[in-house]
Motif scaffolding. Sequence first.
Motif, short mmCIF file in Angstrom:
data_model
loop_
_atom_site.label_atom_id
_atom_site.label_comp_id
_atom_site.label_asym_id
_atom_site.label_seq_id
_atom_site.Cartn_x
_atom_site.Cartn_y
_atom_site.Cartn_z
N ASN A 22 8.72 73.35 49.49
CA ASN A 22 9.97 73.35 50.23
C ASN A 22 9.69 73.52 51.72
OD1 ASN A 22 11.62 73.13 47.95
ND2 ASN A 22 11.55 75.32 47.61
N ILE A 23 10.52 72.94 52.54
CA ILE A 23 10.38 73.10 53.98
C ILE A 23 10.88 74.50 54.35
CG2 ILE A 23 11.12 72.28 56.24
CD1 ILE A 23 11.53 69.52 54.96
N SER A 24 10.03 75.27 54.99
CA SER A 24 10.43 76.62 55.39
C SER A 24 11.48 76.53 56.51
CB SER A 24 9.22 77.41 55.88
OG SER A 24 8.75 76.88 57.10
N ASP A 25 12.22 77.60 56.69
CA ASP A 25 13.22 77.63 57.75
C ASP A 25 12.58 77.42 59.12
OD1 ASP A 25 15.21 78.06 55.90
OD2 ASP A 25 15.21 80.24 56.16
N ALA A 29 13.66 74.17 61.44
CA ALA A 29 14.23 74.28 62.78
C ALA A 29 13.50 73.35 63.76
CB ALA A 29 14.16 75.72 63.28
N ILE A 30 12.18 73.30 63.65
CA ILE A 30 11.39 72.43 64.52
C ILE A 30 11.67 70.96 64.21
CG2 ILE A 30 9.04 71.70 65.10
CD1 ILE A 30 8.20 74.67 64.43
N LEU A 31 11.66 70.62 62.94
CA LEU A 31 11.84 69.22 62.54
C LEU A 31 13.24 68.70 62.85
CD1 LEU A 31 9.89 69.29 59.18
CD2 LEU A 31 9.22 68.12 61.29
N ARG A 32 14.27 69.55 62.71
CA ARG A 32 15.64 69.11 63.04
C ARG A 32 15.71 68.67 64.50
NH1 ARG A 32 17.16 73.71 60.09
NH2 ARG A 32 17.52 74.82 62.03
N ALA A 40 21.24 69.36 56.50
CA ALA A 40 21.59 68.65 55.25
C ALA A 40 20.78 67.36 55.13
CB ALA A 40 23.08 68.35 55.21
N GLU A 41 20.64 66.64 56.24
CA GLU A 41 19.84 65.41 56.20
C GLU A 41 18.37 65.72 55.94
OE1 GLU A 41 22.14 62.45 59.27
OE2 GLU A 41 21.06 64.17 60.11
N LEU A 42 17.89 66.78 56.55
CA LEU A 42 16.48 67.15 56.41
C LEU A 42 16.16 67.61 54.99
CD1 LEU A 42 13.76 67.56 57.84
CD2 LEU A 42 14.51 69.88 58.36
#
Length: 60
Positions: A22-25, A29-32, A40-42
């Motif tokens: 899973n993508i960590s928070d 945040a960085i990827l968004r 939601a998209e991520l």
Amino acid sequence: MDVPQTASLRVYVSEWENGKRNISDRYAAILRQLMGVTDAELRGGPLTLPRQWLTDMRSC
């Protein structure tokens, strides 16, 4: 900000794409911001990434 080496990031992305991790928070945040997507998209399913972004990642 501490960021893993390129090789580790490649493994993370592969595991995220294949549902093995899973993508960590923290990374979400960085990827968004980097990709210009919502949480939601991520996290919600397949994304259509900009072609240039994919090209840039492959050249790392």
